[in-house]
Design a protein around this motif. Sequence first.
Motif, PDB file in Angstrom:
ATOM      1  N   PRO A 134       1.017  -1.687   0.015  1.00 16.85           N
ATOM      2  CA  PRO A 134      -0.084   0.372  -0.566  1.00 16.85           C
ATOM      3  C   PRO A 134       1.276   1.238  -0.105  1.00 16.85           C
ATOM      4  O   PRO A 134       2.127   1.523   0.531  1.00 16.85           O
ATOM      5  CB  PRO A 134      -1.000  -0.088   1.158  1.00 16.85           C
ATOM      6  CG  PRO A 134       0.062  -0.772   1.649  1.00 16.85           C
ATOM      7  CD  PRO A 134       0.924  -2.169   1.641  1.00 16.85           C
ATOM      8  N   ASP A 135       0.708   2.485  -0.718  1.00 11.78           N
ATOM      9  CA  ASP A 135       0.873   3.397  -1.071  1.00 11.78           C
ATOM     10  C   ASP A 135       0.748   4.583  -0.991  1.00 11.78           C
ATOM     11  O   ASP A 135      -0.508   4.861  -2.004  1.00 11.78           O
ATOM     12  CB  ASP A 135       2.287   3.276  -2.077  1.00 11.78           C
ATOM     13  CG  ASP A 135       3.017   4.805  -2.278  1.00 11.78           C
ATOM     14  OD1 ASP A 135       3.142   5.251  -1.347  1.00 11.78           O
ATOM     15  OD2 ASP A 135       3.668   5.060  -3.263  1.00 11.78           O
ATOM     16  N   LEU A 136       0.041   5.336   0.070  1.00 13.32           N
ATOM     17  CA  LEU A 136      -0.552   7.082  -0.028  1.00 13.32           C
ATOM     18  C   LEU A 136      -0.414   7.716  -0.362  1.00 13.32           C
ATOM     19  O   LEU A 136       0.835   7.968   0.483  1.00 13.32           O
ATOM     20  CB  LEU A 136      -1.231   6.770   1.519  1.00 13.32           C
ATOM     21  CG  LEU A 136      -2.290   7.503   1.733  1.00 13.32           C
ATOM     22  CD1 LEU A 136      -3.363   7.546   1.241  1.00 13.32           C
ATOM     23  CD2 LEU A 136      -2.638   7.926   3.353  1.00 13.32           C
ATOM     24  N   LYS A 137      -0.224   8.369  -1.326  1.00 15.83           N
ATOM     25  CA  LYS A 137       0.506  10.154  -1.351  1.00 15.83           C
ATOM     26  C   LYS A 137      -0.508  10.925  -1.145  1.00 15.83           C
ATOM     27  O   LYS A 137      -2.167  11.188  -1.181  1.00 15.83           O
ATOM     28  CB  LYS A 137       0.268   9.675  -2.744  1.00 15.83           C
ATOM     29  CG  LYS A 137       1.457   8.792  -3.593  1.00 15.83           C
ATOM     30  CD  LYS A 137       2.678   9.207  -3.111  1.00 15.83           C
ATOM     31  CE  LYS A 137       3.821   8.129  -3.617  1.00 15.83           C
ATOM     32  NZ  LYS A 137       4.876   7.882  -3.009  1.00 15.83           N
ATOM     33  N   VAL A 138      -0.285  11.789  -0.124  1.00 19.30           N
ATOM     34  CA  VAL A 138      -0.876  12.847   0.178  1.00 19.30           C
ATOM     35  C   VAL A 138      -0.198  14.464  -0.531  1.00 19.30           C
ATOM     36  O   VAL A 138       0.543  14.797  -0.527  1.00 19.30           O
ATOM     37  CB  VAL A 138      -1.022  13.342   1.814  1.00 19.30           C
ATOM     38  CG1 VAL A 138      -1.695  14.468   2.710  1.00 19.30           C
ATOM     39  CG2 VAL A 138      -1.345  11.540   2.513  1.00 19.30           C
ATOM     40  N   THR A 139      -1.152  15.145  -1.711  1.00  9.35           N
ATOM     41  CA  THR A 139      -1.661  16.252  -2.132  1.00  9.35           C
ATOM     42  C   THR A 139      -1.952  16.934  -2.069  1.00  9.35           C
ATOM     43  O   THR A 139      -3.405  17.100  -2.415  1.00  9.35           O
ATOM     44  CB  THR A 139      -1.113  15.415  -3.689  1.00  9.35           C
ATOM     45  OG1 THR A 139      -2.003  14.974  -4.280  1.00  9.35           O
ATOM     46  CG2 THR A 139       0.298  15.062  -3.856  1.00  9.35           C
TER      47      THR A 139
END
Length: 494
Positions: A134-139
Motif C-alpha cells: 500500500p502506498d498513500l500519497k497526500v497532495t
Amino acid sequence: MKAAVLAAALGAALAGCGSDQSLANAEPRIQLDVTSIDFGGVNLGTPETVTVTVSNAGTGTLEVESVELTPDTDPTAFEYTTPPDAIRSDSPGTFQVTFIPDEEVPFTGGLRIRSNSVEGSVLDVSLAGTGAVPDLKVTPTSLHFESGGADSATFTLSSEGSGTVIVQDVILFDTEGVFAVAPAPGHQPPFELTTGQSVEVSVTYDGEPGGGPYSGEIWVSSNDLQTPNVRVELTAEGDDVGSGLPPEVQILSPESGSVVHVGESLTLQGLVSDPDEPAQDLLVWWDSDLDPAITASADATGAVEVITDTLSAGTHTLSLNAMDSAGKVGTTSVRLIVWQEGDTFEYVISGEAGSEYTYFGVDDDLDVWLTTAEGTSLIFHDDSGDLDNLAPIRFEASPGDQIRIVAADVLAAKKRLDAVYLTLVGANAESGAQALNPTRIWVTSYRTSPTEAPDCGEEGEPEWADYDGPCYDPSYFGPWPNDFFDETFVIEVP
C-alpha cells in the motif's frame, strides 16, 4: 427355552454379518467447496484467510490421512489448519488456508490432501496470491489561507501502490478553533482506497477579524508501510479587516426636495465605493419609508442607476444603501415628494426660495389671506406699526388655491417689504418654490443729508448696482396708512 436362546444367538450372528458387509461396501467420496484459491493482491505482512469446507459425498466415513503443502509451495507465505480426521456424510468439516506475503511478488503453490476417498486418495488445491504494497500519497502537504475572511481548500488522498490503502484516521490539531476538516461523503475513517482510487478532504478556515496569524495541522494515518502517518500543515493570516469603514454612498439624482407627479418615470442615480473591495461586489439597494426596497447593482465605476414609476404618493425619505462583505452598510438619503391631484400640502412663506426658516422684513404691517374651495381666511396678521423681522408663515393648502398678501405703511416716511417666496415644505427651490415678491421694496420719503441715499431711477431701483439701502423718493409722501403692496397669487407648486 433352548430354542429361544438359539434363535437369539442366530439373530445376533446374522446382525453381525450385516454390519461387516456394510463396512465392506462403504464408498466415501471427498468433496471440497473450492479446488483452487486465488488470494489476489494482499498487503505485505497482512494475513488473508480463506475457510474451506470438506464434505463426504459418499457412504461410510471419510478419513483424512494427511494435509501438506506441495513441494513447490513457499511455507512462509501460506499456512493452513487441518480438517477433522473422520468426516461422516452428514457432518462436513472445515479447515483454513492463510496467505501472508512478505515480498511484492506473485506466489503460487498447492495444498495436498490424502484420504480414503474412493475417487482417489490424493486431492490437490491450487494456491495463488500476490504480495502488494500500500502506498498513500497526500497532495499537497501544506495549505495556506490568505487573509480576507472565510476560505476553503482541499488536499487529496491517493492510493498509488499495488496494495489497498486503509485510511485509519484523519485527525485535526487546531488550538485556535479556526480550521475544520471534512472527508468526502462516504469516506469517514476508517475507509479503503484501492489502487488508483483517490478522495478529496476539505478544509475550511474562518478566523476572527483582526486575529492571527493561525496555524494547525492534520495527521493522516494509514497502513502505508513507509509513511504510516502523513502531516498536512495549515497556516492562515488573520482576517483582513481593511479600513473597517462602510461603503461610501452618494445620491446624484433626484436632488433632495425634488417634486414629481405620481406615476411619473423617475431615474434614480447614485455612486458607491468601498475602500476595501470593488464597487461591483457591493450589495446595493434603494429603499423608501413608504415603499418596498428596489434592488440595484453597481458597475465597475460604482455607478448605480434604476428607473421606476411605482413610487406611491407622499413625502418619501428615499435612501441609497450599499453593504460590503463584512456586513458594513453605507447609506444616504434625500427627501422626495410624490404628489397627485387633490393632495393638501404644507407651505411656508419666507424670505428665501426653498427655505423654511428665512425671516423677512416688513415696514410697517402685513396681512396674508388664503382662499380655498371652503372660502377665504386670514392666516397671518401683523399690526405692530413698525419695522418687523417676521418669522416664516406656515399653512396648509392645495395647488390652485390663492394667496393674497397686503403690506401697509402706517407711519409716515418709510415703507418696506423684503423679497418673499412661497415654498412647498420639504421641496427644494428648483422644484417647489414660487416667487411672490422677488425684489425688495424699500422706499423713504426723506433723507438727512444729500449723501444718505442715491436718487431713485424711474423704475424705483437704486442707481448704484451695489447699493442695498433705502431708496429716496421725494414724491412718496402719504397718505397714511398706505397699502403699498396688494397682490393675489395662485399656488402653482408643485
